[in-house]
Design an enzyme around this catalytic site. Sequence first.
Site, PDB file in Angstrom:
ATOM      1  N   MET A   1       4.537   5.143  -7.194  1.00  0.00           N
ATOM      2  CA  MET A   1       3.126   5.016  -7.614  1.00  0.00           C
ATOM      3  C   MET A   1       2.946   5.681  -8.975  1.00  0.00           C
ATOM      4  O   MET A   1       3.223   6.882  -9.121  1.00  0.00           O
ATOM      5  CB  MET A   1       2.196   5.663  -6.582  1.00  0.00           C
ATOM      6  CG  MET A   1       2.059   4.877  -5.288  1.00  0.00           C
ATOM      7  SD  MET A   1       0.875   5.608  -4.149  1.00  0.00           S
ATOM      8  CE  MET A   1       1.823   6.961  -3.459  1.00  0.00           C
TER       9      MET A   1
ATOM     10  N   CYS B   1       4.596  -5.354  -9.428  1.00  0.00           N
ATOM     11  CA  CYS B   1       3.376  -4.822 -10.059  1.00  0.00           C
ATOM     12  C   CYS B   1       2.447  -5.975 -10.464  1.00  0.00           C
ATOM     13  O   CYS B   1       2.853  -6.878 -11.197  1.00  0.00           O
ATOM     14  CB  CYS B   1       3.733  -3.980 -11.282  1.00  0.00           C
ATOM     15  SG  CYS B   1       2.254  -3.373 -12.120  1.00  0.00           S
TER      16      CYS B   1
END
Length: 331
Positions: free
Chosen positions: A19, A102
Amino acid sequence: MAKIGNIDVGDFPLLLAPMEDVSDPPFRALCKEQGADIMYTEFISSEGLIRDAAKSVMKLDIYEKERPVGIQIFGANLESMLESVEIVEKSGPDIIDINFGCPVKKVVSKGAGAGILKDIDLMVSLTEAMVKHTKLPVTVKTRLGWDHDSIKIVEVAERLQDVGCQAISIHGRTRAQMYKGEADWKPIAEVKNNPRMHIPVFGNGDVDSPERALEMRDKYGLDGAMIGRASIGYPWFFREVKHYFETGEHLDPPTMLERVDAARRHLQMAIDWKGEKLGVFETRRHYTNYFKGIPHFKEYRMKMVTSDDAADVFAAFDEVEQEFDDFVFTR
Ligand SMILES: Cc1cc2nc3c(=O)[nH]c(=O)nc-3n(C[C@H](O)[C@H](O)[C@H](O)COP(=O)(O)O)c2cc1C
């Protein structure tokens, strides 16, 4: 027992999800202490690494105590990806992970991250080239597909395995979904149930309770759970899942003392690692969860998230500890 290459990662490991601005060394240290089995760094731009951009290079920092740890990179250009593999190797990670998931526009528009889901041949050839370019195990993190109509994850996973990918983590959403709706774990289970698959298949998306983690293991039969948002400001999530697996019962939530101690250590490690300004700034997003459930907490939270001065934030932790020392957290 799951294995990534030669690395034994135990029975149903819990993975800390990569993250951005969250899975940094300080936070990974706290999650490791609380039982996370496999760490991933936040994604690192292959182009940034090649340019020697300070921010990208700093993200390569890994520590002995957190092993096994994977460094995640993203990019769409073969040469840059290969060159960045060589840079990454120098940090000595256990795993190199490729980000093919992503959904952010600025990444996708360059064909990187989930952008590559529009070109599966490229995704496979890039993975193959990276596998051939390093002795480290290469893993992939991706989504179900570009959109609902183009979900071919069973075929994609098999092709990635065939070119040498050593494990795959799948977020049960498409790129089109971004973070909306619920993650769908059924297609991930289909990947796992493909009789040709022999590499670990890790599930990701919406594991937000020990029950959900158990479901991922027992109902969907996956090889491990990758946990993201549920751990932000709550590294205890990992130990709670493990306790539930072992006993079928819920562990009591962490005490005030444990929370203040974690917040203090988190901030101090962040300052030591990236300096006061960034350390103070980037640790802010964790405080809401660290202290969730305390009534009339706004005044203290505001101090923690608006002050630029570390001393003020530490003072706010002291105040909270004194003010709420007998507060009992409930699940
Ligand atoms: C703040 C934030 C940053 C993220 N950055 C990355 C990243 O750098 N690399 C990546 O593969 N996924 C990234 N993700 C996606 C997570 O790894 C994960 O797939 C997603 O949050 C779903 O899992 P969860 O429901 O357990 O949070 C990010 C997610 C969040 C919330």
